[in-house]
Each structure stands twice: as C-alpha cells, then as structure tokens.
Design a protein around this motif. Structure first.
Motif, PDB file in Angstrom:
ATOM      1  N   LEU A   1      -4.233  -5.068   7.658  1.00 53.37           N
ATOM      2  CA  LEU A   1      -3.212  -4.090   7.285  1.00 53.37           C
ATOM      3  C   LEU A   1      -2.006  -4.244   8.194  1.00 53.37           C
ATOM      4  O   LEU A   1      -2.150  -4.417   9.408  1.00 53.37           O
TER       5      LEU A   1
ATOM      6  N   ARG B   1      -1.187  -4.860   2.703  1.00 51.98           N
ATOM      7  CA  ARG B   1      -2.562  -5.326   2.918  1.00 51.98           C
ATOM      8  C   ARG B   1      -2.632  -6.803   2.549  1.00 51.98           C
ATOM      9  O   ARG B   1      -2.122  -7.208   1.515  1.00 51.98           O
TER      10      ARG B   1
ATOM     11  N   ARG C   1       7.684  -0.801  10.640  1.00 53.59           N
ATOM     12  CA  ARG C   1       8.629   0.317  10.807  1.00 53.59           C
ATOM     13  C   ARG C   1       9.960  -0.190  11.329  1.00 53.59           C
ATOM     14  O   ARG C   1      10.015  -1.103  12.158  1.00 53.59           O
TER      15      ARG C   1
ATOM     16  N   ASP D   1       1.519  -2.293   9.274  1.00 57.22           N
ATOM     17  CA  ASP D   1       2.362  -1.096   9.242  1.00 57.22           C
ATOM     18  C   ASP D   1       3.695  -1.486   9.879  1.00 57.22           C
ATOM     19  O   ASP D   1       3.777  -1.652  11.097  1.00 57.22           O
TER      20      ASP D   1
ATOM     21  N   ALA E   1       6.050  -7.953   5.553  1.00 53.68           N
ATOM     22  CA  ALA E   1       6.037  -6.487   5.627  1.00 53.68           C
ATOM     23  C   ALA E   1       7.388  -5.944   6.090  1.00 53.68           C
ATOM     24  O   ALA E   1       7.855  -4.909   5.608  1.00 53.68           O
TER      25      ALA E   1
ATOM     26  N   VAL F   1       5.950  -4.267  13.788  1.00 51.24           N
ATOM     27  CA  VAL F   1       4.803  -4.270  12.884  1.00 51.24           C
ATOM     28  C   VAL F   1       3.535  -4.191  13.721  1.00 51.24           C
ATOM     29  O   VAL F   1       3.389  -4.924  14.702  1.00 51.24           O
TER      30      VAL F   1
ATOM     31  N   HIS G   1       7.460   3.848   3.086  1.00 56.85           N
ATOM     32  CA  HIS G   1       7.798   5.018   3.890  1.00 56.85           C
ATOM     33  C   HIS G   1       9.319   5.165   3.880  1.00 56.85           C
ATOM     34  O   HIS G   1      10.018   4.353   4.487  1.00 56.85           O
TER      35      HIS G   1
ATOM     36  N   SER H   1       3.776  -0.339   4.325  1.00 51.61           N
ATOM     37  CA  SER H   1       2.417  -0.732   4.693  1.00 51.61           C
ATOM     38  C   SER H   1       1.918  -1.733   3.658  1.00 51.61           C
ATOM     39  O   SER H   1       1.954  -1.449   2.460  1.00 51.61           O
TER      40      SER H   1
ATOM     41  N   GLU I   1       0.816  -1.217   0.000  1.00 49.14           N
ATOM     42  CA  GLU I   1       0.000   0.000   0.000  1.00 49.14           C
ATOM     43  C   GLU I   1       0.853   1.271   0.000  1.00 49.14           C
ATOM     44  O   GLU I   1       0.477   2.263  -0.583  1.00 49.14           O
TER      45      GLU I   1
END
Length: 148
Positions: free
Chosen positions: A110, A50, A114, A112, A76, A127, A37, A48, A34
């Motif tokens: 989802l 999905r 980092r 996310d 991810a 995550v 970053h 990110s 998605e």
C-alpha cells in the motif's frame, strides 16, 4: 486527459488516468487506486494506491524488488499531485529519494502519498509504503515534480 476545472479529481478520474496515461509496464504492476484525498482532508491532499503481490515483482528470496516499490511510490505521487490540483497535469519527476526500512514479501503493498507543498511549477510530496498485513513502514519516499 481533459477534465473540467470545476470538477474534483475523484476515483473515476483516477481510474481514467491509470488506464490512459501511464506506460504499459506501469499498468502491468496491477495497481489500483484505493482512495483520493482531496485538499483539506485529514493528512492533506493525496492518494492511496495498492500494488497486488505477484511473484513477477520479486527478486531472489521472494522479496518485492526495490524497483517495483519505487515505481509504486512515483505513480502514487502523480495521483496525489492530481488530487491537490483538482485535475491531472502533465508532470515529470525531478527527484525521488527512497529509504527502504524492511523487506516486503508475500503481500500487497500500500502506498499513502501526500502533498507537502504545491507551487505553480513544482510539487513536493512524501509516500509511506506498508504491506496490507503490517502497518510498519516498508519504505519512505520523498519526491519532487516539475509541473508542465
């Protein structure tokens, strides 16, 4: 996957990575990237993803199984590390600790991811997994990767 050292890791590179590096069963999870970053962005380098809802991912009772959630989080983080490095680097998971907070059912999930710290030979990240319809976390995952 080769990429110029000067090129940023972007959505195009991420799609190429998703299509070309991961095992077929990971691609069967119907993941989509998605967002990427870049380093210096709000929240730091990351990605990110999905995972589209599918009955094939569910265990008894219609809840998405933990194995699928862990695979999403692990995948991810590969994209988050690539974002932090500016390119894909071969890596291997050293540690993954998952805390499941509530069930995910009948919704896309989802992720996310980092980067917490990126070194020369190791990367550490977190995550947060949520469903598409509820911002309350489904799971929190901490990961460590050895960079090859």
């Amino acid at each position: 996957m080769a990429q110029s050292e000067n090129a940023a890791f972007d959505l195009h590179a991420a799609q190429h990575l998703l299509d070309g590096v991961f095992a077929p069963w990971v691609r069967d999870l119907t993941l989509s990237v998605e967002a990427i970053h870049p380093p210096g962005s709000d929240g730091g380098a990351g990605a990110s993803l999905r995972m589209k809802f599918s009955e094939r991912l569910c265990r008894e009772g219609g809840m998405i199984c933990g194995q699928a959630l862990m695979a999403l989080a692990d995948t991810a983080m590969v994209f988050a590390v690539a974002s932090a490095c500016g390119r894909y680097r071969p890596m291997t998971t050293v540690d993954q600790t998952s805390h499941f907070l509530k069930p995910a059912a009948n919704a896309d999930v989802l992720a996310d991811a980092r980067i917490v710290r990126l070194g020369r030979s190791m990367a550490f990240g977190q995550v947060l997994l949520t469903t598409a319809f509820d911002p309350k976390p489904v799971a929190m995952v901490s990961s460590a990767y050895a960079l090859m």
